[in-house]
Every structure is written in C-alpha cells, then in structure tokens.
Design a protein around this motif. Structure first.
Motif, PDB file in Angstrom:
ATOM      1  N   SER A 154       0.827  -1.207   0.000  1.00 36.25           N
ATOM      2  CA  SER A 154       0.000   0.000   0.000  1.00 36.25           C
ATOM      3  C   SER A 154       0.861   1.256   0.000  1.00 36.25           C
ATOM      4  N   ILE A 155       1.904   1.261   0.820  1.00 30.76           N
ATOM      5  CA  ILE A 155       2.791   2.429   0.883  1.00 30.76           C
ATOM      6  C   ILE A 155       3.519   2.611  -0.453  1.00 30.76           C
ATOM      7  N   PHE A 156       3.966   1.505  -1.035  1.00 29.89           N
ATOM      8  CA  PHE A 156       4.689   1.577  -2.303  1.00 29.89           C
ATOM      9  C   PHE A 156       3.795   2.122  -3.415  1.00 29.89           C
ATOM     10  N   LEU A 157       2.577   1.615  -3.524  1.00 28.46           N
ATOM     11  CA  LEU A 157       1.679   2.084  -4.585  1.00 28.46           C
ATOM     12  C   LEU A 157       1.262   3.534  -4.353  1.00 28.46           C
ATOM     13  N   ALA A 158       1.096   3.930  -3.091  1.00 27.05           N
ATOM     14  CA  ALA A 158       0.778   5.327  -2.804  1.00 27.05           C
ATOM     15  C   ALA A 158       1.921   6.236  -3.230  1.00 27.05           C
ATOM     16  N   ALA A 159       3.157   5.823  -2.944  1.00 27.27           N
ATOM     17  CA  ALA A 159       4.320   6.615  -3.350  1.00 27.27           C
ATOM     18  C   ALA A 159       4.448   6.659  -4.865  1.00 27.27           C
ATOM     19  N   LEU A 160       4.215   5.526  -5.496  1.00 24.02           N
ATOM     20  CA  LEU A 160       4.331   5.445  -6.950  1.00 24.02           C
ATOM     21  C   LEU A 160       3.304   6.347  -7.637  1.00 24.02           C
ATOM     22  N   SER A 161       2.160   6.542  -6.991  1.00 26.85           N
ATOM     23  CA  SER A 161       1.081   7.317  -7.601  1.00 26.85           C
ATOM     24  C   SER A 161       1.331   8.820  -7.603  1.00 26.85           C
ATOM     25  N   VAL A 162       2.287   9.286  -6.804  1.00 24.05           N
ATOM     26  CA  VAL A 162       2.483  10.736  -6.673  1.00 24.05           C
ATOM     27  C   VAL A 162       3.767  11.244  -7.322  1.00 24.05           C
ATOM     28  N   ILE A 163       4.684  10.351  -7.665  1.00 28.20           N
ATOM     29  CA  ILE A 163       6.007  10.795  -8.117  1.00 28.20           C
ATOM     30  C   ILE A 163       5.908  11.619  -9.395  1.00 28.20           C
ATOM     31  N   PHE A 164       5.209  11.112 -10.396  1.00 30.85           N
ATOM     32  CA  PHE A 164       5.149  11.806 -11.684  1.00 30.85           C
ATOM     33  C   PHE A 164       4.543  13.200 -11.533  1.00 30.85           C
ATOM     34  N   THR A 165       3.415  13.291 -10.833  1.00 25.43           N
ATOM     35  CA  THR A 165       2.740  14.583 -10.673  1.00 25.43           C
ATOM     36  C   THR A 165       3.633  15.600  -9.981  1.00 25.43           C
ATOM     37  N   THR A 166       4.297  15.198  -8.920  1.00 25.79           N
ATOM     38  CA  THR A 166       5.128  16.133  -8.167  1.00 25.79           C
ATOM     39  C   THR A 166       6.393  16.507  -8.927  1.00 25.79           C
TER      40      THR A 166
END
Length: 287
Positions: A154-166
């Motif tokens: 869950s933590i990994f997918l949450a982190a993966l979901s924000v990298i591109f946008t930021t």
C-alpha cells in the motif's frame, strides 16, 4: 410591396433579433452570476437524480445499483461504526507514508535537475516510468518481497502514484523563476544552489502546492488499491471492499466507494487550503 413596407418589415425583424440577442445575453449573464457553491449544489442534485433514476429503472431487479437513500442510510450507520474508522485510519496511515516518501523522491529528482542539468532527461524518464508502470503487475512482486502483515505494498503504490505529478509540477515551478532575478544572483557571485534557495523555490511554490494537492487523493487511492494484494492484514478500506465484493453486497460496496472518494476529496481540499496559506499571491489573496 412598397418601400415603406420593406423598411417596416426590416425594422420589425431587426427588433425581434435584437430582443432575442438581449434575452440570450441576459440568460448567459444570469448563469455566469451563479455563485460557485450554488453550481456545486446543482451538480450534486443532478448526479443524485440521475443515480436514482438509473437504480430505479435499469437495475431495479438486480439491485446492483442501490438507490441513494439506501446508500445514505448505510453510510449514516458506517460513520458511527468504529470498524469503518479503524479501516480509514489504517488506509490513511499507509497513504500518508507513501505520500511523504513519494514526494521526497520527486523533490530530490526535481532539485537534482537544477543542480545538474544533464540529469534532466533521466529524471523525466524515471517519472514517466513511475506513471506508466502497471500497478497490478508490480504490486504482487512487492507483496512477495514484504513479510506477511506488512503494508509495504500500500505504501509503495501510494508513493508510486504521486512521483510523476510532483516531479512535473516541481520542475515547471522551479523553471518559472524570473531570468532577471537569476542574473542578479549570478552577478553577485551566487551559484545554482543560491538561485534555488533565494529565487526558484519562492517562484515554484504555487506549482509545487498544486502538484501536492493533486497527489494527495492519488496517494490515498493508491493505498486502497494496494490493500487488494496484502497478506495477513485484516484492516483497511481495500480489505472491506474485497469482503463486500465477495459477499455480493452492493450497498456496502457503494458506501465504501463514497467513503474512499470523500477521504480523497478531503485530502485534496486540505492540501489546497495549505497551498493558499503558503502562497496567497497565487490566488490574489492578501496576507
């Protein structure tokens, strides 16, 4: 037909067209004058009406789409049930950790590009890979690498979901600094680090906060999706969604979907509020 009649007919037609134009302008002006909150209420009412119509017609026999009233009653009970709050806390905690780690990675990549411009292409490619990588393919791998009972997926997918946008938002903001201000820093002997601290960070705040605002709900929904792959974990909105799906309980499914959307929307609103406080000049507000 005489010239007088022609002139009279043209005058009448012109008056009619003028009155129509005035009516259209007045109607458009009335619509434009509606406050944002009224537009939001109208949109919600329309959505609920369409939802109710679809539930009462197309899915009346199967019950796959419950009525808003059924979901509202179930939601009212869920909001006073500690089991739901425990699930929200568990999923939200994983989302928060993923949000923090993902944004730290994104900031590191963006700032590294400014300090070392040759890293631009690689940083952008890494961000694109994080955005395009199939989550359903990598999640089982992360689950196998973590021990049972861990929320690492869950933590990994949450982190993966924000990298591109930021990364994209940060790079756009950091590059929006005034060339004149950067030249002044250079003229006084400042380097890239000084430009970053004195000029670029301030200029980038609106774009960075906008990216963080968009990344907040993405992190939460990534955390929910990650719970579909967890092993040895019995708390979380994703776990409850799986249980409701297995028991074919559409009312519970819709309630959990609304709760997930509500928490994601709340995260979006909170980060947006922080952004307005941090960079009020971006919205024309005065401190």
């Amino acid at each position: 037909m005489t010239d007088v009649e022609h002139e009279l007919g043209g005058s009448i037609a012109l008056d009619v067209e003028t009155s129509r134009g005035s009516a259209r302008r007045s109607m458009l002006g009335a619509i434009a004058g509606i406050p944002p909150w009224a537009g939001a209420i109208i949109g919600i009412v329309v959505i609920i009406a369409v939802w109710w119509l679809v539930a009462a017609t197309f899915f009346h026999l199967t019950g796959s789409v419950p009525t808003p009233w059924q979901v509202a009653k179930h939601l009212a009970g869920a909001l006073v049930d500690p089991v739901y709050w425990s699930a929200i806390a568990a999923t939200g905690g994983a989302a928060l950790w993923g949000y923090v780690w993902g944004n730290l990675i994104a900031f590191f990549l963006a700032f590294l590009v400014l300090v070392a411009p040759w890293f631009d292409g690689l940083a952008t490619q890494l961000a694109v890979v994080c955005s395009c990588i199939p989550i359903t393919a990598i999640a089982p791998i992360v689950t196998l690498l973590s021990h049972p009972g861990s929320r690492a997926t869950s933590i990994f997918l949450a982190a993966l979901s924000v990298i591109f946008t930021t990364v994209v938002g940060s790079l756009l903001g950091l590059r929006a600094a005034s060339p004149t201000q950067l030249d002044v820093i250079s003229a006084y002997g400042g380097g890239r680090i000084t430009q970053l601290v004195k000029v670029r960070l301030i200029a980038a705040l609106p774009s960075i906060m906008a990216a963080l605002k968009i990344a907040a709900p993405a992190a939460f929904l990534g955390s929910v999706l990650g719970e579909y792959f967890l092993i040895g974990v019995d708390k979380g909105l994703g776990i409850m969604l799986l249980a409701a799906q297995a028991s074919a309980n559409p009312i519970s499914l819709w309630t959990l979907a609304l709760i997930s959307g509500g928490v994601a929307g709340l995260a979006y609103w909170v980060i947006g509020l922080v952004g307005r406080l941090v960079s009020p000049w971006s919205s024309g507000e005065q401190r």
